[in-house]
Write a protein that holds these residues in place. Sequence first.
Motif, short mmCIF file in Angstrom:
data_model
loop_
_atom_site.label_atom_id
_atom_site.label_comp_id
_atom_site.label_asym_id
_atom_site.label_seq_id
_atom_site.Cartn_x
_atom_site.Cartn_y
_atom_site.Cartn_z
N LYS A 1 -5.03 12.14 8.21
CA LYS A 1 -4.80 10.81 8.75
C LYS A 1 -6.13 10.14 9.15
O LYS A 1 -6.32 8.95 8.97
CB LYS A 1 -3.89 10.90 9.97
CG LYS A 1 -3.14 9.63 10.29
CD LYS A 1 -2.11 9.90 11.37
CE LYS A 1 -1.41 8.61 11.79
NZ LYS A 1 -0.39 8.18 10.83
N TYR B 1 -0.24 5.02 -6.96
CA TYR B 1 -1.29 4.02 -6.78
C TYR B 1 -2.16 4.39 -5.56
O TYR B 1 -1.66 4.98 -4.60
CB TYR B 1 -0.70 2.63 -6.50
CG TYR B 1 0.42 2.22 -7.43
CD1 TYR B 1 1.72 2.69 -7.24
CD2 TYR B 1 0.18 1.33 -8.48
CE1 TYR B 1 2.74 2.30 -8.09
CE2 TYR B 1 1.21 0.93 -9.32
CZ TYR B 1 2.49 1.43 -9.12
OH TYR B 1 3.51 1.04 -9.95
N TYR C 1 -4.61 2.22 -2.84
CA TYR C 1 -5.09 0.92 -2.38
C TYR C 1 -6.10 1.13 -1.25
O TYR C 1 -6.03 2.10 -0.50
CB TYR C 1 -3.94 0.08 -1.82
CG TYR C 1 -2.99 -0.46 -2.86
CD1 TYR C 1 -1.84 0.26 -3.22
CD2 TYR C 1 -3.22 -1.70 -3.46
CE1 TYR C 1 -0.96 -0.24 -4.15
CE2 TYR C 1 -2.34 -2.20 -4.40
CZ TYR C 1 -1.21 -1.47 -4.73
OH TYR C 1 -0.35 -1.97 -5.67
N GLN D 1 -7.54 -0.91 2.18
CA GLN D 1 -7.23 -2.01 3.09
C GLN D 1 -8.38 -2.19 4.07
O GLN D 1 -8.75 -1.25 4.78
CB GLN D 1 -5.92 -1.72 3.85
CG GLN D 1 -5.46 -2.87 4.70
CD GLN D 1 -4.11 -2.62 5.34
OE1 GLN D 1 -3.66 -1.48 5.50
NE2 GLN D 1 -3.42 -3.68 5.70
N LEU E 1 -4.40 -5.84 0.41
CA LEU E 1 -4.55 -4.53 -0.22
C LEU E 1 -5.18 -4.72 -1.59
O LEU E 1 -4.76 -5.58 -2.38
CB LEU E 1 -3.18 -3.86 -0.39
CG LEU E 1 -2.57 -3.21 0.84
CD1 LEU E 1 -2.21 -4.22 1.90
CD2 LEU E 1 -1.33 -2.41 0.44
N LEU F 1 -6.30 -2.77 -5.21
CA LEU F 1 -5.95 -1.62 -6.02
C LEU F 1 -7.20 -0.90 -6.51
O LEU F 1 -8.07 -1.51 -7.12
CB LEU F 1 -5.09 -2.06 -7.21
CG LEU F 1 -4.57 -0.97 -8.13
CD1 LEU F 1 -3.62 -0.05 -7.39
CD2 LEU F 1 -3.88 -1.60 -9.35
N PHE G 1 -9.43 1.90 5.36
CA PHE G 1 -8.10 2.49 5.46
C PHE G 1 -7.56 2.60 4.04
O PHE G 1 -7.52 1.61 3.31
CB PHE G 1 -7.22 1.59 6.34
CG PHE G 1 -5.90 2.18 6.69
CD1 PHE G 1 -4.73 1.50 6.38
CD2 PHE G 1 -5.81 3.38 7.37
CE1 PHE G 1 -3.49 2.03 6.74
CE2 PHE G 1 -4.58 3.92 7.73
CZ PHE G 1 -3.42 3.24 7.40
N LEU H 1 -4.52 3.65 1.36
CA LEU H 1 -3.07 3.78 1.25
C LEU H 1 -2.70 4.25 -0.14
O LEU H 1 -3.17 3.72 -1.14
CB LEU H 1 -2.39 2.43 1.51
CG LEU H 1 -2.32 1.99 2.96
CD1 LEU H 1 -2.06 0.49 3.05
CD2 LEU H 1 -1.23 2.76 3.70
N LEU I 1 7.39 -0.58 -3.92
CA LEU I 1 6.32 0.38 -3.73
C LEU I 1 6.62 1.13 -2.44
O LEU I 1 6.89 0.51 -1.41
CB LEU I 1 4.97 -0.34 -3.59
CG LEU I 1 4.34 -0.91 -4.86
CD1 LEU I 1 3.12 -1.75 -4.50
CD2 LEU I 1 3.94 0.20 -5.81
N PHE J 1 4.98 3.41 0.35
CA PHE J 1 3.65 3.72 0.84
C PHE J 1 3.66 4.93 1.77
O PHE J 1 4.62 5.17 2.50
CB PHE J 1 3.06 2.54 1.61
CG PHE J 1 2.59 1.41 0.74
CD1 PHE J 1 3.45 0.39 0.36
CD2 PHE J 1 1.28 1.35 0.30
CE1 PHE J 1 3.02 -0.66 -0.44
CE2 PHE J 1 0.83 0.30 -0.49
CZ PHE J 1 1.71 -0.70 -0.87
N GLY J 2 2.54 5.66 1.75
CA GLY J 2 2.29 6.66 2.76
C GLY J 2 1.79 5.99 4.03
O GLY J 2 1.68 4.75 4.09
N GLU J 3 1.48 6.77 5.04
CA GLU J 3 1.03 6.21 6.32
C GLU J 3 -0.47 5.97 6.36
O GLU J 3 -0.98 5.46 7.35
CB GLU J 3 1.47 7.11 7.47
CG GLU J 3 2.98 7.18 7.60
CD GLU J 3 3.44 7.63 8.98
OE1 GLU J 3 4.58 7.28 9.36
OE2 GLU J 3 2.66 8.32 9.66
#
Lengths: 113, 113
Positions: A9, A33, A35, A37, A43, A45, A88, A90, A102, A104-106
């Motif tokens: 994390k 994918y 991304y 941020q 976001l 890619l 960050f 993602l 989509l 997303f993970g955290e």
Amino acid sequence: DGGITQSPKYLFRKEGQNVTLSCEQNLNHDAMYWYRQDPGQGLRLIYYSQIVNDFQKGDIAEGYSVSREKKESFPLTVTSAQKNPTAFYLCASSEGQVAGELFFGEGSRLTVL
Amino acid sequence: GENVEQHPSTLSVQEGDSAVIKCTYSDSASNYFPWYKQELGKGPQLIIDIRSNVGEKKDQRIAVTLNKTAKHFSLHITETQPEDSAVYFCAASKNFGNEKLTFGTGTRLTIIP
């Protein structure tokens, strides 16, 4: 529970070191994918993969590398060639390439000191 | 390439009032427009999407409108609640492709109790 798991994390690294961010999904999705941020930006890619053993560059691929050896896994390596790696990150997946949700993970927050 | 502009960047509304977030896009070939909600420390989550053959779509307190002529689309949240506080992102893509999604810069919505 099905979903996307990103690790770690939080990650701190010294300049010049490569780091690898993990992304695992158990949704049986074909497409995955990565991304990036940044504050005040949308976001962007980095890389995407439609099937195992295949991946394509996104809009900001320079300084990053990926692999897709298994359907469930899509790790991202931030190399020393990435000029501004603190961000960050993602990971996301979708059933296919055609537009749809989509998942997303955290996220993983990378800080390069 | 596609350019998506999102306004406002921050928005505060009293609980129970409505909130509107607007996005414009540059590529007239774009045909898929999702909205994502990102809560603090989490990845974005799809809340509603619209395709170019539809002018409006509603899901309970959330609605999205699309004006193809003017190339803009908007998110409307009615009867806002504290749990609506989050960052909202619009996005646009053409050929219904997830890999071609271009995201807006986000709107931080704060609901004032």
